[in-house]
Design a protein around this motif. Structure first.
Motif, mmCIF file in Angstrom:
data_model
loop_
_atom_site.group_PDB
_atom_site.id
_atom_site.type_symbol
_atom_site.label_atom_id
_atom_site.label_comp_id
_atom_site.label_asym_id
_atom_site.label_seq_id
_atom_site.Cartn_x
_atom_site.Cartn_y
_atom_site.Cartn_z
ATOM 1 N N LEU A 80 0.209 20.283 -7.906
ATOM 2 C CA LEU A 80 0.002 18.900 -7.454
ATOM 3 C C LEU A 80 0.373 17.870 -8.520
ATOM 4 O O LEU A 80 0.351 16.671 -8.241
ATOM 5 C CB LEU A 80 -1.472 18.695 -7.071
ATOM 6 N N ALA A 81 0.717 18.313 -9.715
ATOM 7 C CA ALA A 81 0.883 17.388 -10.837
ATOM 8 C C ALA A 81 1.940 16.324 -10.569
ATOM 9 O O ALA A 81 1.707 15.129 -10.798
ATOM 10 C CB ALA A 81 1.224 18.165 -12.107
ATOM 11 N N VAL A 82 3.106 16.728 -10.082
ATOM 12 C CA VAL A 82 4.189 15.764 -9.878
ATOM 13 C C VAL A 82 3.811 14.739 -8.814
ATOM 14 O O VAL A 82 4.034 13.531 -8.970
ATOM 15 C CB VAL A 82 5.483 16.495 -9.494
ATOM 16 N N SER A 83 3.207 15.207 -7.722
ATOM 17 C CA SER A 83 2.845 14.298 -6.626
ATOM 18 C C SER A 83 1.755 13.320 -7.044
ATOM 19 O O SER A 83 1.835 12.118 -6.756
ATOM 20 C CB SER A 83 2.388 15.111 -5.403
ATOM 21 N N ILE A 84 0.728 13.822 -7.717
ATOM 22 C CA ILE A 84 -0.335 12.929 -8.182
ATOM 23 C C ILE A 84 0.203 11.946 -9.210
ATOM 24 O O ILE A 84 -0.146 10.758 -9.213
ATOM 25 C CB ILE A 84 -1.504 13.750 -8.762
ATOM 26 N N GLY A 85 1.080 12.430 -10.091
ATOM 27 C CA GLY A 85 1.686 11.531 -11.074
ATOM 28 C C GLY A 85 2.455 10.401 -10.415
ATOM 29 O O GLY A 85 2.401 9.254 -10.867
ATOM 30 N N ALA A 86 3.171 10.708 -9.330
ATOM 31 C CA ALA A 86 3.922 9.665 -8.627
ATOM 32 C C ALA A 86 2.992 8.630 -8.002
ATOM 33 O O ALA A 86 3.299 7.426 -8.002
ATOM 34 C CB ALA A 86 4.798 10.310 -7.553
ATOM 35 N N LEU A 87 1.850 9.073 -7.477
ATOM 36 C CA LEU A 87 0.893 8.127 -6.898
ATOM 37 C C LEU A 87 0.297 7.223 -7.972
ATOM 38 O O LEU A 87 0.132 6.014 -7.768
ATOM 39 C CB LEU A 87 -0.221 8.895 -6.173
ATOM 40 N N LEU A 88 -0.024 7.800 -9.123
ATOM 41 C CA LEU A 88 -0.645 7.007 -10.188
ATOM 42 C C LEU A 88 0.346 6.028 -10.816
ATOM 43 O O LEU A 88 -0.056 4.976 -11.327
ATOM 44 C CB LEU A 88 -1.209 7.935 -11.262
ATOM 45 N N LYS A 89 1.640 6.366 -10.801
ATOM 46 C CA LYS A 89 2.655 5.485 -11.406
ATOM 47 C C LYS A 89 3.079 4.361 -10.476
ATOM 48 O O LYS A 89 3.854 3.489 -10.891
ATOM 49 C CB LYS A 89 3.891 6.310 -11.789
ATOM 50 N N ASP A 90 2.604 4.365 -9.253
ATOM 51 C CA ASP A 90 3.030 3.335 -8.304
ATOM 52 C C ASP A 90 2.628 1.952 -8.812
ATOM 53 O O ASP A 90 1.601 1.785 -9.483
ATOM 54 C CB ASP A 90 2.398 3.604 -6.936
ATOM 55 N N SER A 91 3.448 0.965 -8.489
ATOM 56 C CA SER A 91 3.202 -0.399 -8.980
ATOM 57 C C SER A 91 2.133 -1.135 -8.195
ATOM 58 O O SER A 91 1.720 -2.225 -8.594
ATOM 59 C CB SER A 91 4.509 -1.204 -8.934
ATOM 60 N N ARG A 92 1.656 -0.560 -7.098
ATOM 61 C CA ARG A 92 0.632 -1.220 -6.269
ATOM 62 C C ARG A 92 -0.749 -0.809 -6.765
ATOM 63 O O ARG A 92 -1.127 0.359 -6.692
ATOM 64 C CB ARG A 92 0.812 -0.852 -4.806
ATOM 65 N N SER A 93 -1.512 -1.776 -7.203
ATOM 66 C CA SER A 93 -2.822 -1.474 -7.782
ATOM 67 C C SER A 93 -3.772 -0.871 -6.745
ATOM 68 O O SER A 93 -4.623 -0.043 -7.095
ATOM 69 C CB SER A 93 -3.438 -2.742 -8.378
ATOM 70 N N THR A 94 -3.642 -1.259 -5.476
ATOM 71 C CA THR A 94 -4.513 -0.713 -4.434
ATOM 72 C C THR A 94 -4.276 0.784 -4.255
ATOM 73 O O THR A 94 -5.224 1.571 -4.120
ATOM 74 C CB THR A 94 -4.272 -1.439 -3.099
ATOM 75 N N LEU A 95 -3.010 1.202 -4.263
ATOM 76 C CA LEU A 95 -2.698 2.626 -4.141
ATOM 77 C C LEU A 95 -3.206 3.389 -5.361
ATOM 78 O O LEU A 95 -3.752 4.496 -5.226
ATOM 79 C CB LEU A 95 -1.189 2.821 -3.980
ATOM 80 N N VAL A 96 -3.043 2.826 -6.548
ATOM 81 C CA VAL A 96 -3.525 3.494 -7.756
ATOM 82 C C VAL A 96 -5.046 3.633 -7.718
ATOM 83 O O VAL A 96 -5.596 4.677 -8.082
ATOM 84 C CB VAL A 96 -3.086 2.716 -9.009
ATOM 85 N N LYS A 97 -5.725 2.587 -7.270
ATOM 86 C CA LYS A 97 -7.183 2.643 -7.187
ATOM 87 C C LYS A 97 -7.635 3.743 -6.241
ATOM 88 O O LYS A 97 -8.512 4.555 -6.578
ATOM 89 C CB LYS A 97 -7.721 1.291 -6.721
ATOM 90 N N ARG A 98 -7.032 3.812 -5.058
ATOM 91 C CA ARG A 98 -7.409 4.849 -4.096
ATOM 92 C C ARG A 98 -7.074 6.238 -4.629
ATOM 93 O O ARG A 98 -7.844 7.198 -4.447
ATOM 94 C CB ARG A 98 -6.714 4.609 -2.759
#
Length: 469
Positions: free
Chosen positions: A75-93
């Motif tokens: 899951l590392a690559v997928s989770i990393g992509a979610l955390l690197k997203d520029s949208r703070s709401t997506l990163v928070k979730r």
């Protein structure tokens, strides 16, 4: 036990049974096919995947994908992509879902946490503070539940070499939380690990950032209280960072003492210009041939602190303050006054760029991605706001570079000055003098490189150079 015995019967060579990782593969494929603008669907998919994990995940008598560390790390690559997203709401979730994952899987997620750590430190290097805070809180909570000593070498390396103040600060925080929460697990942190962590944090007492130094001090207090048998070994290690730094060694010898004079901590910053006690002490030291750079302001350490993810002391996250001077305010006002009356060709060209940012075919979404997901406001404000944020980012990078160079220069200066002041030594030799000369030349060259990079960036922003900055 019966399941393991059955697996050996089916696999005579002792191979581990094949584990069904279909849920992970489906999740990875779904994220790859989902368009970037449908970020809410990505967050929902991650939440659904974690919700399918029982609590706790390591249910007795079963071997599933969520209880196998090797499978979870997929899951590392997928989770990393979610955390690197520029949208703070997506990163928070995503951070909230990661916390649920850590709570359910516990130590089984140690490889996964280690694998995403480079991405996490990359997030700490960006300028969006709210995103950094989400990630830092998530990792701090994870480290209280998941022993992850495999990430310590990365933290130590980045604490030593990274140019970003916020990255070094995060590494000091994570090392401190790790030591505090893993120290009671006998045998987990070996003697060699303790020594490496202690040496790395001692070296970082010279960090130019006050907040990083404060977190390092908290970490060293945990080290000294947890492994007092190793404290002197690390301080007096001939190859250690304190072996050739008398001021640093004196500070460590006094560190954590009972007497008020011993609990006071020298300001080991590269900006230190104060004295150990007072102006009178500073004058007497200079009269004996001492250096003003070998003295620092004192500050009380206070009682030992038990550091957790929630009670860690939070220093102000600022760049090191300017030296206090009687005319500093005057000088700053004079600088602004002169700058307000000065309009060079580059600033005039940059002003012309403001009205062209949107008219050149770029959208506001493109601009948000460029400046790190900070909304630029109305279209009329977008032009100069985008330029302002890029200019600020370039200036911060230049300051980080200059601070690192100044740190190197101060270490070089103190080392050479100690050799020169030691009358019982044959140093400095001719070769030492030449080496010192070349070191100064290299530092000047590094300064020129940093200044040129900033100047080139300003040329690009003003439109003198047309390449994308």
């Amino acid at each position: 036990i019966q399941i393991i015995m059955d697996s050996f019967v089916q696999n005579p060579r002792g191979r581990r049974p094949q584990i069904d990782d279909t849920p992970i593969q489906d999740f990875i494929i779904y994220l790859e096919k989902t368009p970037a603008d449908q970020w809410a669907k990505k967050a929902d998919a991650f939440e659904k995947l974690v919700a399918s994990i029982p609590n706790p995940a390591n249910v007795q008598g079963t071997i599933e994908w969520f209880s196998d560390p090797r499978i979870l790390r997929h899951l590392a690559v997928s989770i990393g992509a979610l955390l690197k997203d520029s949208r703070s709401t997506l990163v928070k979730r995503s951070c909230e879902t990661c916390t649920q994952l850590w709570n359910k899987c516990g130590p089984d997620a140690r490889y996964l946490l280690k694998d995403i750590m480079p991405v996490i430190l990359g997030i700490h290097a960006q300028t969006v503070q709210v995103i950094r805070k989400y990630v830092q809180n998530m990792v701090s909570e994870a480290l209280t539940k998941i022993p992850c000593k495999g990430a310590m070498p990365l933290w130590l390396e980045r604490l030593k070499t990274d140019k970003s103040r916020t990255v070094r600060e995060a590494c000091a925080i994570y090392l401190t939380i790790g030591m505090e929460n893993w120290k009671d697990d006998e045998g987990y942190l070996t003697t060699e690990i303790w020594k490496q962590v202690g040496s790395g944090m001692i070296r970082s007492l010279r960090d130019p950032s006050p907040s990083t130094r404060e977190y390092v001090r908290q970490g060293l207090e945990i080290f000294r209280n947890s492994r007092p048998d190793l404290w002197d070994q690390v301080i007096y290690d001939p190859s250690g960072p304190a072996s050739k730094d008398p001021k640093l060694r004196r500070f460590l010898e006094k560190f954590g003492g009972v007497d008020d004079t011993n609990t006071a901590a020298d300001d080991l910053s590269v900006h230190s210009r104060g004295s150990l006690t007072s102006v009178q002490s500073q004058r007497s030291q200079r009269s004996r041939g001492g250096s003003r750079y070998n003295s620092g302001a004192r500050r009380g350490m206070g009682p030992p602190i038990r550091v957790t993810a929630h009670n860690m002391k939070q220093p102000p996250p600022m760049y090191p303050p300017r030296p206090k001077m009687s005319n500093s305010s005057e000088g700053f006002q004079e600088l602004l006054k002169e700058a307000s009356q000065r309009r060079t060709r580059r600033s005039e060209l940059m002003q012309n760029q403001w009205s062209q940012i949107l008219s050149d075919g770029g959208t506001q979404d493109d601009q948000r991605q460029t400046i790190g997901a900070v909304k630029v406001g109305t279209e009329a404000e977008a032009g100069h706001h985008v330029i302002a944020r890029k200019l600020l980012s370039a200036h911060k990078r230049a300051i980080d570079g200059m601070m690192e160079i100044i740190r190197l220069e101060m270490d070089t200066l103190e080392g050479f000055e100690c050799d020169l002041a030691d009358t019982n030594s044959e140093k400095p030799t001719e070769d030492d003098v030449l080496t010192y000369f070349e070191a100064l030349d290299l530092c000047l060259s590094k300064r020129n490189t940093v200044a040129k990079e900033l100047n080139d960036g300003m040329d690009t922003l003003s439109g003198v150079v047309t390449e994308e900055y």
